[in-house]
Scaffold this motif. Sequence first.
Motif, mmCIF file in Angstrom:
data_model
loop_
_atom_site.group_PDB
_atom_site.id
_atom_site.type_symbol
_atom_site.label_atom_id
_atom_site.label_comp_id
_atom_site.label_asym_id
_atom_site.label_seq_id
_atom_site.Cartn_x
_atom_site.Cartn_y
_atom_site.Cartn_z
ATOM 1 N N MET A 82 0.816 -1.213 0.000
ATOM 2 C CA MET A 82 0.000 0.000 0.000
ATOM 3 C C MET A 82 0.847 1.258 0.000
ATOM 4 O O MET A 82 1.799 1.377 0.763
ATOM 5 N N GLY A 83 0.439 2.222 -0.802
ATOM 6 C CA GLY A 83 1.174 3.472 -0.882
ATOM 7 C C GLY A 83 0.447 4.610 -0.198
ATOM 8 O O GLY A 83 -0.628 4.429 0.385
ATOM 9 N N THR A 84 1.068 5.777 -0.286
ATOM 10 C CA THR A 84 0.498 6.956 0.364
ATOM 11 C C THR A 84 0.223 8.077 -0.639
ATOM 12 O O THR A 84 -0.194 9.156 -0.250
ATOM 13 N N LEU A 85 0.434 7.824 -1.924
ATOM 14 C CA LEU A 85 0.239 8.898 -2.899
ATOM 15 C C LEU A 85 -1.232 9.193 -3.143
ATOM 16 O O LEU A 85 -1.625 10.329 -3.338
ATOM 17 N N SER A 86 -2.032 8.174 -3.171
ATOM 18 C CA SER A 86 -3.459 8.376 -3.394
ATOM 19 C C SER A 86 -4.207 7.355 -2.551
ATOM 20 O O SER A 86 -3.627 6.397 -2.063
ATOM 21 N N GLY A 87 -5.484 7.616 -2.356
ATOM 22 C CA GLY A 87 -6.285 6.655 -1.608
ATOM 23 C C GLY A 87 -6.333 6.941 -0.124
ATOM 24 O O GLY A 87 -6.984 6.203 0.636
ATOM 25 N N GLY A 88 -5.641 7.980 0.320
ATOM 26 C CA GLY A 88 -5.776 8.402 1.711
ATOM 27 C C GLY A 88 -4.881 7.685 2.698
ATOM 28 O O GLY A 88 -4.901 7.980 3.885
ATOM 29 N N GLY A 89 -4.096 6.729 2.225
ATOM 30 C CA GLY A 89 -3.219 5.988 3.143
ATOM 31 C C GLY A 89 -2.121 6.879 3.715
ATOM 32 O O GLY A 89 -1.557 7.708 3.002
ATOM 33 N N THR A 90 -1.835 6.717 4.993
ATOM 34 C CA THR A 90 -0.791 7.527 5.632
ATOM 35 C C THR A 90 0.289 6.659 6.285
ATOM 36 O O THR A 90 1.318 7.181 6.714
ATOM 37 N N GLU A 91 0.027 5.385 6.364
ATOM 38 C CA GLU A 91 0.974 4.498 7.043
ATOM 39 C C GLU A 91 2.206 4.304 6.164
ATOM 40 O O GLU A 91 2.101 3.961 4.980
ATOM 41 N N GLN A 104 -0.480 -12.698 -4.219
ATOM 42 C CA GLN A 104 -1.779 -12.036 -4.069
ATOM 43 C C GLN A 104 -2.045 -11.530 -2.651
ATOM 44 O O GLN A 104 -3.177 -11.258 -2.286
ATOM 45 N N ALA A 105 -0.989 -11.428 -1.864
ATOM 46 C CA ALA A 105 -1.129 -10.861 -0.519
ATOM 47 C C ALA A 105 -0.970 -9.344 -0.608
ATOM 48 O O ALA A 105 -0.674 -8.794 -1.670
ATOM 49 N N GLY A 106 -1.169 -8.678 0.520
ATOM 50 C CA GLY A 106 -0.989 -7.239 0.544
ATOM 51 C C GLY A 106 -0.507 -6.787 1.908
ATOM 52 O O GLY A 106 -0.771 -7.427 2.928
ATOM 53 N N VAL A 107 0.217 -5.669 1.899
ATOM 54 C CA VAL A 107 0.811 -5.163 3.135
ATOM 55 C C VAL A 107 0.546 -3.675 3.261
ATOM 56 O O VAL A 107 0.869 -2.900 2.364
ATOM 57 N N GLY A 108 -0.028 -3.286 4.384
ATOM 58 C CA GLY A 108 -0.264 -1.873 4.651
ATOM 59 C C GLY A 108 0.414 -1.400 5.918
ATOM 60 O O GLY A 108 0.060 -0.364 6.473
ATOM 61 N N ILE A 109 1.379 -2.175 6.400
ATOM 62 C CA ILE A 109 2.181 -1.805 7.570
ATOM 63 C C ILE A 109 3.644 -2.068 7.231
ATOM 64 O O ILE A 109 3.947 -2.695 6.220
#
Length: 179
Positions: A82-91, A104-109
């Motif tokens: 997960m990025g922080t450029l768009s979509g509201g992510g801040t982590e 097909q996994a994903g990481v937001g931390i």
Amino acid sequence: MQVFGVDKFPRMTDYVVPSGVRIADADRVRLGAHLAAGTTVMHEGFCNFNAGTLGTSMVEGRIVQGVVVGDGSDIGGGASIMGTLSGGGTERVSIGRRCLVGAQAGVGIALGDDCVVEAGLYVTAGTKVTLEDGSVVKAKELSGRDGVLFIRNSTTGVVEARTRKGHGIALNDALHAND
Ligand SMILES: CC(C)(COP(=O)(O)OP(=O)(O)OC[C@H]1O[C@@H](n2cnc3c(N)ncnc32)[C@H](O)[C@@H]1OP(=O)(O)O)[C@@H](O)C(=O)NCCC(=O)NCCSC(=O)CCC(=O)O
């Protein structure tokens, strides 16, 4: 005439090809990426500007802007970071050393060293994760912790964080002999 893209960034390989790197589809790496020697970016892999690898890595998923992947880590097929450029992510997300982000996994931390995310599991910052002592925390509270296996228990549906002992995954040496 063929137009290969209309973008703010050109392909990295039009300007520089770092040594010791294999890139199966040059369109997938934008100028401003940093790929360390020993990195392989396969066809489904992607690397944005201001992002990249610090050592040997297999990249079959997407390394988005601002993310650094540590030596010896494997970003599995179709995996999302997960990025922080768009979509509201801040982590702020980073991937430690010897980690495996499953297909097909994903990481937001941020993952510490020697972590594994089960194939198909998306760990967002707010994902409620059950620890081995039964307590429940948001995944972002585990940001940067070493030696964690994130897994969705297929009998309960609960996302669990299990302690992993020793070093994480080992990459295939033959695949990374890129010189
Ligand atoms: C989560 C892990 C790491 C677990 O694997 P392990 O080898 O450590 O454990 P295991 O031997 O499979 O399982 C140990 C025990 O746990 C059980 N078990 C496993 N997963 C479970 C789950 N989700 N819920 C409940 N139980 C589970 C097993 O049945 C077994 O039980 P018993 O003890 O009762 O026997 C794996 O499943 C995984 O997701 N690996 C990711 C691999 C990957 O995606 N690589 C990327 C390659 S990239 C690629 O392939 C490209 C693909 C593409 O392009 O799309």
